[in-house]
Design an enzyme around this catalytic site. Structure first.
Site, PDB file in Angstrom:
ATOM      1  CG  ASP A 256     -13.440   6.819  12.636  1.00  0.00           C
ATOM      2  OD1 ASP A 256     -13.394   6.102  11.617  1.00  0.00           O
ATOM      3  OD2 ASP A 256     -12.567   7.671  12.897  1.00  0.00           O
TER       4      ASP A 256
ATOM      5  CD  GLU B  79      -0.820   0.780   3.604  1.00  0.00           C
ATOM      6  OE1 GLU B  79      -1.041   1.980   3.383  1.00  0.00           O
ATOM      7  OE2 GLU B  79      -1.101   0.210   4.666  1.00  0.00           O
TER       8      GLU B  79
ATOM      9  CE  LYS C 165      -6.306   7.163   5.904  1.00  0.00           C
ATOM     10  NZ  LYS C 165      -6.575   7.373   7.310  1.00  0.00           N
TER      11      LYS C 165
ATOM     12  CE  LYS D 253      -2.437   1.613  11.241  1.00  0.00           C
ATOM     13  NZ  LYS D 253      -3.675   1.572  10.513  1.00  0.00           N
TER      14      LYS D 253
ATOM     15  CG  ASP E 257      -8.428  -0.497   5.947  1.00  0.00           C
ATOM     16  OD1 ASP E 257      -8.587   0.219   4.946  1.00  0.00           O
ATOM     17  OD2 ASP E 257      -7.439  -0.393   6.712  1.00  0.00           O
TER      18      ASP E 257
ATOM     19  CB  SER F  23     -10.970   1.369   9.110  1.00  0.00           C
ATOM     20  OG  SER F  23     -10.297   1.265   7.885  1.00  0.00           O
TER      21      SER F  23
ATOM     22  CB  VAL G 267      -5.607  -1.870   4.225  1.00  0.00           C
ATOM     23  CG1 VAL G 267      -6.051  -3.316   4.054  1.00  0.00           C
ATOM     24  CG2 VAL G 267      -4.293  -1.810   4.982  1.00  0.00           C
TER      25      VAL G 267
HETATM   26  O1  PSU Z   1       1.876   0.900   9.671  1.00  0.00           O
HETATM   27  C1  PSU Z   1       0.874   1.339   9.121  1.00  0.00           C
HETATM   28  N1  PSU Z   1      -0.080   0.493   8.669  1.00  0.00           N
HETATM   29  C2  PSU Z   1      -1.202   0.929   8.051  1.00  0.00           C
HETATM   30  C3  PSU Z   1      -1.427   2.277   7.857  1.00  0.00           C
HETATM   31  C4  PSU Z   1      -2.640   2.835   7.156  1.00  0.00           C
HETATM   32  O2  PSU Z   1      -3.726   3.212   8.012  1.00  0.00           O
HETATM   33  C5  PSU Z   1      -4.936   2.960   7.298  1.00  0.00           C
HETATM   34  C6  PSU Z   1      -6.170   2.988   8.182  1.00  0.00           C
HETATM   35  O3  PSU Z   1      -6.711   4.261   8.117  1.00  0.00           O
HETATM   36  P1  PSU Z   1      -8.216   4.547   8.666  1.00  0.00           P
HETATM   37  O4  PSU Z   1      -8.194   4.167  10.124  1.00  0.00           O
HETATM   38  O5  PSU Z   1      -8.439   6.024   8.461  1.00  0.00           O
HETATM   39  O6  PSU Z   1      -9.156   3.726   7.849  1.00  0.00           O
HETATM   40  C7  PSU Z   1      -4.675   1.610   6.734  1.00  0.00           C
HETATM   41  O7  PSU Z   1      -5.593   1.229   5.727  1.00  0.00           O
HETATM   42  C8  PSU Z   1      -3.276   1.796   6.215  1.00  0.00           C
HETATM   43  O8  PSU Z   1      -3.300   2.362   4.927  1.00  0.00           O
HETATM   44  C9  PSU Z   1      -0.424   3.176   8.322  1.00  0.00           C
HETATM   45  O9  PSU Z   1      -0.554   4.385   8.178  1.00  0.00           O
HETATM   46  N2  PSU Z   1       0.684   2.669   8.940  1.00  0.00           N
END
Ligand code: PSU
Length: 417
Positions: free
Chosen positions: A181, A64, A129, A202, A185, A183, A149
């Site tokens: 909120d 990604e 993004k 995460k 993903d 994701s 992702v």
């Molecule tokens: O080590 C990392 N893994 C993943 C991400 C990114 O964080 C995104 C999630 O963002 P959000 O919570 O806004 O959906 C994932 O899809 C990925 O692209 C990141 O920044 N750093």
């Protein structure tokens, strides 16, 4: 003579265009070939290495680009992206870093393009993004996009790449009951057959709720290796030591699972969670304190939506004085290694696809009567359309036997609502 030259030039141009469409069309997932062929043959650009891998049936790992555009500072983002590609090559697979540049979808960005995305991380030309919902608007605007992702999985599937590597997937945010909120993903993984190798979910997120949601979506989540605990990105376990929903012993079994999903026609993604190497695992209770500080700041500053994850990652890096960034780099490299090994194994099992069911034992239908346990029930509404009602004068004797007489009164058709 003049006419002839012109005609030759036209024929040459047409042949080139057909060849170009032909090459690109073959690289696209068969299910989407016609559609992408018609609409997108000029919007998909494949890197040379990826084209050659496709033509020679070599394993490919999608990578990604949000990590580059929103996940790390410069030059760590650039160096990590390049190092991760190199690791994939060393393990016998081909890297395909996915992103959008000037409105074109790139499957296999080159070093120069990766550097351009990386260097603008805080600049005015920073890429957008790009989750799945953003792909069309970024293309329409001719802009740059760092794919998340969800965005990467969508494009990888269109390009026929079944494995991708990242750091950690997005998920259900800690106060999702107020902010809603979650994701995208997760939603994309619920309906796209691409396997994502990550270091779990995460730690900034609500991990139990994310696992629940993935279960609802029917996405298999498996830890790779012997550990019972589910990994939490910066740490090899969560604060409360949650157990992993399932595990595979190694990359061979992971590849078998992908192949089984594929053979069964199950169209969801898979998540392979790889614990961060112990040498760089941060004590989960320590990292959680820093995350809590960053979360409180986030609320006070009113940061929302797609800016939440980049802000939290940046603040945790500052609060841990760079320790979390080092762990982030190490875990991404480790995931790329595992993803490449899985892609290599997958290309072996898919070449050898003689009905191998992996660890799933296929039982023959013996014809014996089975004892079936029915758990739960289904209620289905039925709409009855009455066609040609027959109005008939009945005698008293006939009316006494309505039950017997009624079927002949109406022609009925059942329609599913
Ligand atoms: O080590 C990392 N893994 C993943 C991400 C990114 O964080 C995104 C999630 O963002 P959000 O919570 O806004 O959906 C994932 O899809 C990925 O692209 C990141 O920044 N750093």
């Amino acid at each position: 003579m003049q006419f002839c030259k012109k005609k030759k030039a036209i024929v040459l141009k047409m042949t080139c265009t057909i060849m170009k469409i032909g090459v690109h069309n073959r690289l696209i997932h068969p299910q989407y070939r016609t559609i992408t062929h018609r609409l997108f043959n000029n919007k998909f650009i494949f890197g040379n290495e990826v084209i050659s891998a496709k033509q020679n049936n070599k394993p490919i790992v999608a990578l990604e680009s949000t990590i580059i555009t929103h996940g790390m500072p410069y030059p760590d983002n650039f160096e990590t992206a390049i190092k991760v590609e190199e690791i994939v090559r060393q393990r016998g697979a081909v890297p395909a870093t996915i992103g959008i540049i000037d409105g074109n979808i790139h499957v296999g960005l080159n070093e120069n393009q990766i550097n351009n995305l990386a260097i603008e991380v805080n600049g005015p030309k920073r890429a957008i993004k790009c989750s799945q919902r953003d792909i069309c608007s970024i293309i329409a605007a001719g802009a740059n996009g760092g794919t998340t992702v969800g965005g990467t999985v969508t494009i990888a599937h269109l390009a026929g790449i079944p494995v991708m590597a990242t750091g950690g997937i997005g998920g259900v945010h800690r106060d999702a009951q107020d902010t809603f909120d979650i994701s995208s993903d997760l939603i994309v993984l619920g309906r796209t057959p691409v396997a994502v190798v990550c270091a779990g979910i995460k730690a900034i997120l609500d991990i139990p709720k994310t696992l629940e949601f993935l279960e609802t979506l029917g996405v298999p989540v498996m830890t790779v290796g012997d550990a019972e605990a589910f990994p939490a990105f910066y740490s090899s376990t969560t604060v409360d030591n949650i157990k992993s929903p399932a595990k595979v012993s190694g990359v061979i079994d992971a590849a078998k699972c992908i192949n089984i999903q594929r053979n069964l026609g199950i169209n969801s993604g898979l998540i392979f969670a790889v614990p961060i190497p112990q040498s760089h695992s941060i004590d989960p209770s320590i990292i959680d304190k820093f995350i809590q500080i960053a979360l409180d700041e986030l609320k006070n500053r009113g940061i929302q939506g797609k800016n939440v994850t980049p802000y939290l990652l940046k603040r945790v890096t500052e609060l841990t004085e760079g320790k979390s960034l080092t762990s982030n780099k190490v875990l991404i490299e480790n995931n790329a290694r595992v993803a490449a090994d899985i892609a290599v194994e997958l290309s072996k099992v898919s070449m050898n696809n003689s009905g191998d069911s992996g660890n799933v034992k296929l039982r023959e239908n013996s014809g014996k009567k089975l004892n079936v346990a029915v758990i739960g029930g289904a209620v289905e509404d039925t709409v009855i359309h009455i066609e040609d009602p027959v109005v008939k004068r009945t005698t008293a004797a006939e009316r006494q036997n309505v039950a017997a007489a009624s079927p002949s009164y109406y022609r009925v058709s059942l329609v599913r609502p």
